[in-house]
Design a protein around this motif. Sequence first.
Motif, mmCIF file in Angstrom:
data_model
loop_
_atom_site.group_PDB
_atom_site.id
_atom_site.type_symbol
_atom_site.label_atom_id
_atom_site.label_comp_id
_atom_site.label_asym_id
_atom_site.label_seq_id
_atom_site.Cartn_x
_atom_site.Cartn_y
_atom_site.Cartn_z
ATOM 1 N N LYS A 3 0.830 -1.203 0.000
ATOM 2 C CA LYS A 3 0.000 0.000 0.000
ATOM 3 C C LYS A 3 0.861 1.247 0.000
ATOM 4 N N HIS A 4 1.915 1.173 0.788
ATOM 5 C CA HIS A 4 2.819 2.318 0.890
ATOM 6 C C HIS A 4 3.482 2.610 -0.459
ATOM 7 N N THR A 5 3.935 1.588 -1.143
ATOM 8 C CA THR A 5 4.581 1.744 -2.444
ATOM 9 C C THR A 5 3.578 2.225 -3.486
ATOM 10 N N LEU A 6 2.375 1.663 -3.458
ATOM 11 C CA LEU A 6 1.323 2.084 -4.388
ATOM 12 C C LEU A 6 0.948 3.541 -4.154
ATOM 13 N N SER A 11 1.240 9.029 -5.932
ATOM 14 C CA SER A 11 1.523 10.423 -5.572
ATOM 15 C C SER A 11 2.517 11.045 -6.547
ATOM 16 N N VAL A 12 3.546 10.303 -6.890
ATOM 17 C CA VAL A 12 4.531 10.808 -7.852
ATOM 18 C C VAL A 12 3.881 11.020 -9.206
ATOM 19 N N THR A 16 3.559 14.771 -10.984
ATOM 20 C CA THR A 16 4.152 15.063 -12.292
ATOM 21 C C THR A 16 3.085 15.404 -13.313
ATOM 22 N N ALA A 17 1.876 14.891 -13.154
ATOM 23 C CA ALA A 17 0.797 15.203 -14.090
ATOM 24 C C ALA A 17 0.288 16.620 -13.889
ATOM 25 N N CYS A 18 0.429 17.182 -12.726
ATOM 26 C CA CYS A 18 -0.080 18.517 -12.430
ATOM 27 C C CYS A 18 1.005 19.585 -12.482
ATOM 28 N N THR A 19 2.093 19.321 -13.131
ATOM 29 C CA THR A 19 3.162 20.307 -13.219
ATOM 30 C C THR A 19 2.708 21.454 -14.121
ATOM 31 N N PRO A 20 2.753 22.691 -13.630
ATOM 32 C CA PRO A 20 2.321 23.814 -14.469
ATOM 33 C C PRO A 20 3.313 24.053 -15.613
#
Length: 62
Positions: A3-6, A11-12, A16-20
Amino acid sequence: MVKHTLFLASSVFLLTACTPKVEVAAPEKPITINLNVKIEHEIKIKVEKELDNLFDEKSDIF
Protein backbone atom coordinates in the motif's frame (compact mmCIF):
# COMPACT_ATOMS: atom_id res chain seq x y z
CA MET A 1 4.40 -2.22 2.35
CA VAL A 2 2.52 -2.71 -0.93
CA LYS A 3 0.00 0.00 0.00
CA HIS A 4 2.82 2.32 0.89
CA THR A 5 4.58 1.74 -2.44
CA LEU A 6 1.32 2.08 -4.39
CA PHE A 7 0.51 5.32 -2.57
CA LEU A 8 3.99 6.68 -3.24
CA ALA A 9 3.85 5.74 -6.93
CA SER A 10 0.40 7.26 -7.39
CA SER A 11 1.52 10.42 -5.57
CA VAL A 12 4.53 10.81 -7.85
CA PHE A 13 2.32 10.25 -10.91
CA LEU A 14 -0.22 12.86 -9.77
CA LEU A 15 2.46 15.40 -8.91
CA THR A 16 4.15 15.06 -12.29
CA ALA A 17 0.80 15.20 -14.09
CA CYS A 18 -0.08 18.52 -12.43
CA THR A 19 3.16 20.31 -13.22
CA PRO A 20 2.32 23.81 -14.47
CA LYS A 21 3.60 24.71 -17.92
CA VAL A 22 4.21 28.24 -19.15
CA GLU A 23 4.75 28.72 -22.84
CA VAL A 24 5.72 31.97 -24.54
CA ALA A 25 5.25 32.22 -28.28
CA ALA A 26 5.34 35.07 -30.77
CA PRO A 27 1.95 35.98 -32.22
CA GLU A 28 1.24 35.07 -35.84
CA LYS A 29 -0.32 38.46 -36.61
CA PRO A 30 1.66 41.67 -36.14
CA ILE A 31 0.85 43.77 -33.12
CA THR A 32 -1.02 46.94 -34.05
CA ILE A 33 -0.84 49.94 -31.76
CA ASN A 34 -3.09 52.89 -32.49
CA LEU A 35 -1.83 56.14 -31.06
CA ASN A 36 -3.99 59.22 -31.04
CA VAL A 37 -1.62 62.04 -30.14
CA LYS A 38 -2.39 65.67 -30.50
CA ILE A 39 0.52 67.77 -31.71
CA GLU A 40 -1.39 71.00 -31.48
CA HIS A 41 0.94 72.29 -28.79
CA GLU A 42 4.03 71.80 -30.95
CA ILE A 43 2.38 73.50 -33.92
CA LYS A 44 1.38 76.50 -31.82
CA ILE A 45 4.95 76.90 -30.58
CA LYS A 46 6.30 76.84 -34.11
CA VAL A 47 3.71 79.34 -35.30
CA GLU A 48 4.32 81.59 -32.31
CA LYS A 49 8.06 81.58 -32.92
CA GLU A 50 7.57 82.34 -36.59
CA LEU A 51 5.17 85.17 -35.75
CA ASP A 52 7.59 86.58 -33.18
CA ASN A 53 10.34 86.57 -35.76
CA LEU A 54 8.04 88.20 -38.32
CA PHE A 55 6.97 90.90 -35.86
CA ASP A 56 10.59 91.53 -34.93
CA GLU A 57 11.61 91.89 -38.55
CA LYS A 58 8.64 94.04 -39.54
CA SER A 59 7.74 96.06 -36.51
CA ASP A 60 5.62 98.50 -38.56
CA ILE A 61 3.33 95.81 -39.96
CA PHE A 62 0.35 97.13 -37.95
